[in-house]
Enzyme design. Sequence first.
Site, PDB file in Angstrom:
ATOM      1  N   ARG A   1      -3.575  -4.943   7.504  1.00 17.24           N
ATOM      2  CA  ARG A   1      -4.616  -4.007   7.955  1.00 17.24           C
ATOM      3  C   ARG A   1      -5.760  -4.761   8.625  1.00 17.24           C
ATOM      4  O   ARG A   1      -6.263  -4.373   9.676  1.00 17.24           O
ATOM      5  CB  ARG A   1      -5.168  -3.218   6.765  1.00 17.24           C
TER       6      ARG A   1
ATOM      7  N   ASP B   1      -6.841   1.315   8.182  1.00 17.16           N
ATOM      8  CA  ASP B   1      -5.566   1.960   8.513  1.00 17.16           C
ATOM      9  C   ASP B   1      -5.827   3.446   8.762  1.00 17.16           C
ATOM     10  O   ASP B   1      -6.939   3.929   8.558  1.00 17.16           O
ATOM     11  CB  ASP B   1      -4.501   1.723   7.440  1.00 17.16           C
TER      12      ASP B   1
ATOM     13  N   TYR C   1       6.538  -8.582   8.165  1.00 16.16           N
ATOM     14  CA  TYR C   1       6.217  -7.160   8.355  1.00 16.16           C
ATOM     15  C   TYR C   1       6.492  -6.712   9.783  1.00 16.16           C
ATOM     16  O   TYR C   1       6.348  -7.482  10.742  1.00 16.16           O
ATOM     17  CB  TYR C   1       4.733  -6.905   8.062  1.00 16.16           C
TER      18      TYR C   1
ATOM     19  N   ASP D   1       0.840  -1.198   0.000  1.00 12.06           N
ATOM     20  CA  ASP D   1       0.000   0.000   0.000  1.00 12.06           C
ATOM     21  C   ASP D   1       0.877   1.250   0.000  1.00 12.06           C
ATOM     22  O   ASP D   1       2.016   1.213   0.468  1.00 12.06           O
ATOM     23  CB  ASP D   1      -0.900   0.018   1.239  1.00 12.06           C
TER      24      ASP D   1
END
Length: 288
Positions: free
Chosen positions: A173, A81, A67, A39
């Site tokens: 997310r 988010d 991540y 993203d």
Amino acid sequence: MPNGIVIIDKPAGWTSMDVCAKIRGILREKRVGHGGTLDPMATGVLPVFVGRATRAVEFAENGRKEYDAGLRLGLTTDTQDVTGTVLETRPVTAGREDVEAALAGFRGDIQQVPPMYSAVKIQGKKLYELARRGKEVERKPRPVTIYGLELLEAESETDFRLRCLCSKGTYIRTLCHDVGQALGCGGTLYSLRRTMAAGFTLAEAVTLEEVQEKGESLLRPLDSLFAGYPALTVRSPGQEKRVRCGNPISLPGTADGTYRIYGQDGEFLCLSRGAGGTLTSIKNFFGA
């Protein structure tokens, strides 16, 4: 013509396709693709494939990813988010031990409902296109695997940093949203940095400015993507000809498994699967 892989540390505010377009211009090569969308708000490891190496994009997309994610409790947004519109705020009473306990329920094989702001298609329409028109449609849960999930740091009473090692198709997310729901206060993603993709790490990543300065010299060979598989070299010109024609070759005594196959001059030819002493190509990488 340039061929190979460059590991980009994607800057915030850029889409993955923005990065590909930039590299396409720098290297003057039309064939450029990436190994897993990030993203715009996210940063970190983005493997970019150039020239003939674009044939291997599918293998990068399907690999595990890791991540460093920021979970903010007490906040729910429409995009899951902090870039989205706030839907609800709630007081946060959960502490570090509560968050750690909640994470335990999200390890292993789980089901995720894709967020409306995603590129998943339903009846030929991308969900984010529908979301931007104010529409919400039913989405079926999808299986994903969380191989590792741990709390790294409590940055404040509401903000927690997580490390997540996961399968293809995992939405971090959505993970943050779901953890917040499990805690009863809601949650959203406030930061995201990919630290590993397709076996490549941040230590190997370079900036777009470095690509602008050094160009093709930063390209890694295509076979570096498959460094985890053992290598085999064909034993004769005849075997190499068979490989180049897409035919299986016999290598008695070869254990079953996946191999990198090289020509007699050292050229990486293909990724092959060995079974019963016979090697059959999974994907060829020679030629233009």
